[in-house]
Design a protein around this motif. Structure first.
Motif, mmCIF file in Angstrom:
data_model
loop_
_atom_site.group_PDB
_atom_site.id
_atom_site.type_symbol
_atom_site.label_atom_id
_atom_site.label_comp_id
_atom_site.label_asym_id
_atom_site.label_seq_id
_atom_site.Cartn_x
_atom_site.Cartn_y
_atom_site.Cartn_z
ATOM 1 N N THR A 291 0.884 -1.113 -0.211
ATOM 2 C CA THR A 291 0.040 0.012 0.105
ATOM 3 C C THR A 291 0.859 1.379 0.077
ATOM 4 O OG1 THR A 291 -1.558 -1.243 1.355
ATOM 5 C CG2 THR A 291 -1.775 1.072 1.162
ATOM 6 N N LEU A 292 0.695 2.137 -0.937
ATOM 7 C CA LEU A 292 1.380 3.202 -0.984
ATOM 8 C C LEU A 292 0.519 4.518 -0.763
ATOM 9 C CD1 LEU A 292 3.556 2.809 -4.260
ATOM 10 C CD2 LEU A 292 3.931 1.788 -2.098
ATOM 11 N N ASP A 293 0.935 5.635 -0.295
ATOM 12 C CA ASP A 293 0.375 6.900 -0.082
ATOM 13 C C ASP A 293 0.455 7.865 -1.383
ATOM 14 O OD1 ASP A 293 -0.691 9.433 0.576
ATOM 15 O OD2 ASP A 293 0.121 9.357 2.660
ATOM 16 N N ALA A 294 -0.814 7.934 -1.925
ATOM 17 C CA ALA A 294 -0.730 8.671 -3.238
ATOM 18 C C ALA A 294 -0.257 9.947 -3.336
ATOM 19 C CB ALA A 294 -2.186 8.547 -3.789
ATOM 20 N N THR A 295 -0.365 10.708 -1.936
ATOM 21 C CA THR A 295 -0.004 11.830 -1.954
ATOM 22 C C THR A 295 1.796 11.687 -1.998
ATOM 23 O OG1 THR A 295 -0.022 11.984 0.399
ATOM 24 C CG2 THR A 295 -1.870 12.853 -1.004
ATOM 25 N N ASN A 296 2.381 10.484 -1.878
ATOM 26 C CA ASN A 296 3.782 10.566 -1.572
ATOM 27 C C ASN A 296 4.277 9.105 -2.007
ATOM 28 O OD1 ASN A 296 6.453 11.659 -1.016
ATOM 29 N ND2 ASN A 296 6.284 10.901 1.170
ATOM 30 N N ALA A 297 4.057 8.689 -3.399
ATOM 31 C CA ALA A 297 3.999 7.369 -3.655
ATOM 32 C C ALA A 297 5.630 7.184 -4.075
ATOM 33 C CB ALA A 297 3.142 6.887 -4.621
ATOM 34 N N PHE A 298 5.932 5.941 -3.912
ATOM 35 C CA PHE A 298 7.464 5.438 -4.444
ATOM 36 C C PHE A 298 8.514 6.272 -3.811
ATOM 37 C CE2 PHE A 298 4.595 4.094 -7.911
ATOM 38 C CZ PHE A 298 4.874 2.791 -8.201
ATOM 39 N N GLU A 299 8.162 6.194 -2.544
ATOM 40 C CA GLU A 299 9.495 6.770 -1.806
ATOM 41 C C GLU A 299 10.360 5.618 -1.620
ATOM 42 O OE1 GLU A 299 9.916 9.892 0.522
ATOM 43 O OE2 GLU A 299 9.284 10.476 -1.422
ATOM 44 N N LYS A 300 11.626 5.866 -1.050
ATOM 45 C CA LYS A 300 12.661 5.156 -0.948
ATOM 46 C C LYS A 300 12.429 3.709 -0.193
ATOM 47 C CE LYS A 300 17.530 4.415 0.345
ATOM 48 N NZ LYS A 300 18.749 5.010 0.998
ATOM 49 N N GLN A 301 11.254 4.043 1.016
ATOM 50 C CA GLN A 301 11.198 2.754 1.731
ATOM 51 C C GLN A 301 10.183 1.877 0.970
ATOM 52 O OE1 GLN A 301 12.258 1.478 4.025
ATOM 53 N NE2 GLN A 301 10.799 0.403 5.374
ATOM 54 N N ASP A 302 9.381 2.805 0.196
ATOM 55 C CA ASP A 302 8.105 1.732 -0.843
ATOM 56 C C ASP A 302 9.092 0.704 -1.527
ATOM 57 O OD1 ASP A 302 5.922 3.284 0.397
ATOM 58 O OD2 ASP A 302 6.263 4.765 -1.046
ATOM 59 N N LEU A 303 9.936 1.380 -2.241
ATOM 60 C CA LEU A 303 10.883 0.639 -3.196
ATOM 61 C C LEU A 303 11.562 -0.352 -2.506
ATOM 62 C CD1 LEU A 303 12.290 3.494 -5.192
ATOM 63 C CD2 LEU A 303 10.304 2.054 -5.908
ATOM 64 N N GLN A 304 11.908 -0.256 -1.181
ATOM 65 C CA GLN A 304 12.718 -1.282 -0.378
ATOM 66 C C GLN A 304 11.520 -2.355 0.012
ATOM 67 O OE1 GLN A 304 14.661 0.783 2.605
ATOM 68 N NE2 GLN A 304 16.543 1.160 1.426
ATOM 69 N N ILE A 305 10.385 -2.008 0.329
ATOM 70 C CA ILE A 305 9.362 -2.945 0.595
ATOM 71 C C ILE A 305 8.950 -4.038 -0.612
ATOM 72 C CG2 ILE A 305 6.872 -3.237 1.448
ATOM 73 C CD1 ILE A 305 7.395 -0.760 3.169
ATOM 74 N N LEU A 335 2.991 9.998 -13.475
ATOM 75 C CA LEU A 335 4.057 10.021 -12.670
ATOM 76 C C LEU A 335 4.125 8.609 -12.116
ATOM 77 C CD1 LEU A 335 3.769 13.406 -10.875
ATOM 78 C CD2 LEU A 335 5.520 12.711 -12.643
ATOM 79 N N ILE A 336 3.307 8.116 -11.851
ATOM 80 C CA ILE A 336 3.036 6.684 -11.139
ATOM 81 C C ILE A 336 3.606 5.662 -12.279
ATOM 82 C CG2 ILE A 336 1.646 4.939 -10.260
ATOM 83 C CD1 ILE A 336 0.064 6.841 -8.762
ATOM 84 N N LYS A 337 3.254 5.667 -13.416
ATOM 85 C CA LYS A 337 3.599 4.769 -14.561
ATOM 86 C C LYS A 337 5.058 5.070 -14.684
ATOM 87 C CE LYS A 337 1.334 2.237 -16.721
ATOM 88 N NZ LYS A 337 1.284 0.933 -16.618
ATOM 89 N N ASP A 338 5.450 6.086 -14.819
ATOM 90 C CA ASP A 338 7.061 6.434 -14.981
ATOM 91 C C ASP A 338 7.948 5.865 -13.705
ATOM 92 O OD1 ASP A 338 6.282 7.811 -17.494
ATOM 93 O OD2 ASP A 338 6.239 9.871 -16.414
ATOM 94 N N ALA A 339 7.371 6.008 -12.772
ATOM 95 C CA ALA A 339 8.297 5.472 -11.545
ATOM 96 C C ALA A 339 8.191 3.910 -11.553
ATOM 97 C CB ALA A 339 7.477 6.159 -10.232
ATOM 98 N N TYR A 343 11.637 2.204 -11.787
ATOM 99 C CA TYR A 343 12.166 1.489 -10.447
ATOM 100 C C TYR A 343 11.936 0.125 -10.369
ATOM 101 C CZ TYR A 343 12.543 6.400 -9.045
ATOM 102 O OH TYR A 343 13.054 7.825 -8.936
ATOM 103 N N LEU A 344 10.875 -0.502 -11.153
ATOM 104 C CA LEU A 344 10.440 -1.784 -10.706
ATOM 105 C C LEU A 344 10.879 -2.811 -11.881
ATOM 106 C CD1 LEU A 344 7.085 -1.278 -9.226
ATOM 107 C CD2 LEU A 344 9.279 -1.239 -8.284
ATOM 108 N N ASN A 345 12.179 -2.815 -12.196
ATOM 109 C CA ASN A 345 12.637 -3.650 -13.263
ATOM 110 C C ASN A 345 12.495 -5.156 -12.974
ATOM 111 O OD1 ASN A 345 13.288 -1.452 -15.265
ATOM 112 N ND2 ASN A 345 15.089 -1.275 -14.159
ATOM 113 N N GLN A 346 12.781 -5.239 -11.672
ATOM 114 C CA GLN A 346 12.858 -6.603 -11.151
ATOM 115 C C GLN A 346 11.527 -7.539 -11.265
ATOM 116 O OE1 GLN A 346 12.493 -3.964 -9.242
ATOM 117 N NE2 GLN A 346 12.281 -4.416 -7.241
#
Length: 475
Positions: A291-305, A335-339, A343-346
């Motif tokens: 679950t990501l916060d739409a107002t602040n999505a794809f933070e570094k911690q989101d990506l680590q999770i 912006l979400i699609k670009d992120a 970031y999610l190549n794996q």
């Protein structure tokens, strides 16, 4: 499991320790800090030939209803109303406190049978508190030690009028089944041949994310009730709580988890336990909704999770929560699609669902994505199709030549599912660069529509048929 028994009492009297004792494993977090438990936590209890659902609750505190403690008390009151019997626990070593007396008066007014337990009564230190407990007006107290397992025979006798006994034949059959079948994190039977999504084999879905991303609110919306404690405070959830639920005739076991912060910020022992419990929920889940916060999505911690879920090999769905707070949704989606692409190549092609947990918008789309990701997680490709595909991809982009000799990919098969794991037999696999493996994995995803799940890809070196002959010639 017919009967339900709730454990209540003020904070730090040993309710969670008793819960763990009755379920036979350390499911609930236990710490010396008062108020560790906040949400209601059910578990399947076993006491002799008694089988019942035990519910651990938050410590009762006298606080304003709008405060966190007041909302915790409301959760406990709902557990009392739903229970067939209540275990009222006091600390025998501390004696009867004013808070015990206050809530004992509340317990006396309920129509639910109340059994008074004087915990921590081992040795002589708890005897005075045991005798004081008579003043609560809840009948004769039972001296127990949840930590050491003392007094459980007396507890058995007290529960007997409220909980049905299980016949010896049924007990024997259950125990025999447990030795033959796998079990989940709660010790419940898992029949691998049973179709997933049934009552006997629910789909296990964990809701994870950073603190205050709206995980508990989302689960409450799905259930249609205030089952999980929510509020503006970050980090309310501590235990990973499982709840059984049905969506469109599909049985699902939902796991609400504590928010996962950066490791450097996790200092307190209690938060470390909460995060460890959340990581355990990921391990036993089949699909993980990050679950990501739409107002602040794809933070570094989101990506680590997300990376943690991928490394654990779980099917993945990304839920962009609080979508109702976004004004320019078209720009935000771009912006979400670009992120996602960056970031999610794996784990390319992961399912992304925008929703509002508090308003209930988009939750059906999210759940459809959950089942789509689960199907991909269970994908199996026949060996014949894989080798036809391997011939095409190696013709289009041949493996690199190392030292003037080209690496040959001879054969390929799928070793397992959940997640899909493919094995390729090569002449010199150690010479293949990581970029070529990524090319193969991405082509696998596109060709066989394996999106939203990690893919494991490994190589094996085939035996050289001339190795023995060469060795003989040398001799």
């Amino acid at each position: 499991m017919g009967a339900t028994v709730a454990i209540i009492g003020r904070p730090n009297v040993g309710k969670s320790t008793l819960f763990n004792r009755l379920v036979g494993k350390r499911l609930a977090l236990v710490d010396d800090t008062p108020g560790v438990t906040r949400d209601r936590r059910p578990g399947e209890a076993r006491l002799g030939d008694l089988r019942f659902t035990i519910v651990d609750t938050a410590g009762l505190e006298d606080a304003d209803a709008s405060s966190l403690e007041g909302r915790m008390r409301k959760q406990t009151e709902e557990a009392i109303n739903e229970a067939d019997a209540v275990l009222f626990v006091i600390d025998a070593r501390a004696g009867v406190t004013p808070l015990d007396s206050h809530f004992a008066a509340v317990a006396r007014k309920t129509t639910t049978p109340v059994i008074l337990l004087a915990n921590k009564a081992e040795g002589k230190a708890g005897m005075s508190g045991l005798y004081e407990a008579f003043s609560l007006g809840l009948g004769e107290p039972i001296a127990i030690s949840a930590e050491h397992g003392e007094g459980l025979a007396d507890l058995y006798d007290a529960l007997l009028p409220h909980v049905e006994r299980v016949e010896e034949e049924e007990l024997a059959a259950t125990e025999e089944a447990r030795t033959d079948l796998a079990v989940d994190e709660d010790g419940e039977l898992l029949d691998e041949d049973e179709p997933v999504g049934t009552e006997d084999r629910p789909l296990r879905v964990a809701i994870v994310g950073r603190p205050n991303a709206g995980k508990s609110t989302l689960i409450n919306t799905l259930l249609g009730e205030d089952r999980m404690l929510t509020g503006p405070e970050a980090g309310i959830t501590r235990d990973s709580i499982s709840v059984d639920w049905v969506w469109r005739d599909h049985h699902i076991k939902l796991f609400d988890t504590a928010g996962i912060r950066r490791k450097a910020r996790v200092q307190e022992k209690l938060e470390k336990l909460s995060v460890a419990d959340a990581l355990r929920a990921i391990k036993f889940a089949e699909v993980v909704v990050v679950t990501l916060d739409a107002t602040n999505a794809f933070e570094k911690q989101d990506l680590q999770i997300i990376d943690l879920v991928a490394r654990e090999g779980r099917a993945l769905v990304i839920a962009i929560n609080k979508w109702d707070l976004i004004e320019d949704r078209e720009a935000a989606w771009k912006l979400i699609k670009d992120a996602n692409d960056r970031y999610l190549n794996q784990i390319r092609g992961v399912q992304i669902a925008t929703l509002s947990g508090i308003q209930g918008q988009g939750v059906d789309r999210m759940l459809e994505s959950v089942f789509t990701a689960y199907e991909a997680w269970n994908s199996r490709v026949s060996t014949a199709k894989l080798n036809r595909w391997l011939d095409k991809v190696t013709v289009n982009h041949a493996p690199p030549a190392v030292g003037g000799r080209r690496v040959r990919l001879r054969y390929m098969t799928q070793a397992k599912t959940r997640p899909p794991h493919f094995v390729a037999f090569a002449s010199r696999p150690e010479e293949l660069p990581e970029s070529y493996t990524r090319y193969l994995v991405n082509s696998l995803r596109q060709t066989f529509n394996i999106h939203g799940t990690p893919i494991r890809f490994s190589y094996r070196k085939g035996d050289n048929p001339y190795a023995v002959k060469k060795k003989r010639k040398i001799q």
